[in-house]
Design an enzyme around this catalytic site. Structure first.
Site, PDB file in Angstrom:
ATOM      1  N   ARG A 240      45.890  42.666  42.920  1.00 22.66           N
ATOM      2  CA  ARG A 240      47.132  42.879  42.197  1.00 22.66           C
ATOM      3  C   ARG A 240      48.264  42.977  43.206  1.00 22.66           C
ATOM      4  NH1 ARG A 240      44.933  41.128  38.534  1.00 22.66           N
ATOM      5  NH2 ARG A 240      44.424  42.046  36.513  1.00 22.66           N
ATOM      6  N   GLU A 269      55.670  39.897  38.930  1.00 20.29           N
ATOM      7  CA  GLU A 269      55.467  38.527  38.460  1.00 20.29           C
ATOM      8  C   GLU A 269      56.285  38.239  37.199  1.00 20.29           C
ATOM      9  OE1 GLU A 269      51.257  38.128  37.961  1.00 20.29           O
ATOM     10  OE2 GLU A 269      50.856  38.449  40.088  1.00 20.29           O
ATOM     11  N   HIS A 287      49.145  33.386  40.392  1.00 23.96           N
ATOM     12  CA  HIS A 287      48.173  34.216  39.664  1.00 23.96           C
ATOM     13  C   HIS A 287      47.204  33.328  38.885  1.00 23.96           C
ATOM     14  CE1 HIS A 287      47.625  38.532  37.981  1.00 23.96           C
ATOM     15  NE2 HIS A 287      46.473  37.878  37.963  1.00 23.96           N
TER      16      HIS A 287
END
Length: 323
Positions: A240, A269, A287
């Site tokens: 993360r 993000e 991602h």
């Protein structure tokens, strides 16, 4: 079929508009509603349909906040189509008695593949070399940026869970010397255990971040860790974005404190620090570690299995512990 749909549990799918891979399989078994069909899902859509919703399927890690949960008086379970669940207010779920599940190991193999791919890409400067050729700079031999070999690199894995273990398994054939940090030593693995992140950084050339994001692990890789890893050090993050102090990471890259990074995740993000775009020692991925057709099929099966198990009073596949 129509009669069956009237009595089947109502499932609310909370997803970005483009992430529709789970729609058809869910609709074959449940009565499905979608938040993305309304411009204001919290106030409009949920007000109209809230009382009937017994399950939420969270796709794309859109926030499941206390406010969101409060709009669903009949909610019994949140099914996350992700391994991480830091986007879900677990305290509110616990208070309300709402069960939470995640995707378990559905993405594991592909995430591990991308971790190794990012590491090789950073070490061998693959994207930089690709840009070098495309820009027409290859006018003579040996004037491109040289990379570094993976063979026998010392690699520290932060979080030796299912994904971390798969990464280690993939790195072993390269002759990498692997060590790790986790909450406690794992007696069934042959790798060296480091109880502190700083000692893990001091002992290795590479840090791969694959642990969960919690209050304890937020910014666990700070500037001191990066300085300890050193100017020849590489960081790969497929966990993360919040695991690393992003602002300090940018400074360390610009200042030459680190050799390079490979990032699949970011702190805010889809925003990415613009300073990274011009750095040749940085490899970026949106991602997407688990975004393969195979993994999406896996996670769909896991989500369906968790829902079917829950509504049949059977054991869940991947329950999240709320205590």
């Amino acid at each position: 079929m129509e009669e069956e749909s009237l009595v089947s549990p109502v499932v609310l799918v909370h997803r970005p508009p483009a992430m529709d891979f789970m729609d058809e399989p869910l609709s074959q078994r449940f009565t499905v509603l979608y938040t993305h069909t309304s411009p204001d899902p919290i106030s409009d859509f949920l007000t109209s349909h809230a009382a009937s919703v017994r399950a939420v399927v969270s796709v794309g890690r859109l926030p499941i906040t206390a406010e969101f949960i409060s709009k669903l008086p009949s909610l019994e379970i949140v099914v996350c189509a992700s391994v991480g669940f830091d986007h879900v207010d677990l305290d509110e779920c616990k208070r309300r008695g709402v069960t939470v599940t995640n995707a378990g190991d559905a993405y594991g193999e592909d995430v591990a593949d991308l971790a190794v791919g990012l590491l090789i890409s950073v070490l061998r400067r693959i994207p930089a070399l690709d840009r070098y050729i495309r820009s027409g700079q290859w006018t003579r031999l040996w004037d491109y940026p040289f990379g570094s070999k993976l063979d026998k690199k010392k690699v520290g894995i932060l979080g030796l869970g299912s994904i971390g273990s798969l990464i280690a398994k993939r790195l072993e054939p390269f002759g990498c010397v692997i060590s790790y940090n986790s909450r406690s030593p794992k007696p069934d693995v042959p790798y060296i255990y480091h109880p502190e992140v700083l000692s893990l950084a001091a002992a290795n050339d590479v840090l791969i971040l694959s642990c969960s994001l919690t209050d304890e692990t937020h910014h666990i890789v700070d500037r001191k860790v990066m300085e300890t890893l050193g100017k020849n050090g590489v960081i790969i993050n497929i966990g993360r974005g919040g695991l690393i102090d992003e602002k300090e990471m940018v400074k360390c890259l610009v200042e030459g404190v680190l050799w390079g990074v490979g990032l699949d995740v970011f702190d805010n993000e889809p925003e990415v620090p613009e300073e990274l775009f011009g750095l040749e020692n940085v490899v970026l991925s949106p991602h997407s570690a688990g975004m393969t057709a195979e993994s999406l099929n896996n996670v769909t099966e896991v989500a369906l299995s968790n829902l079917k198990a829950f509504f049949s009073d059977q054991p869940l596949i991947f329950p999240v512990q709320l205590d």
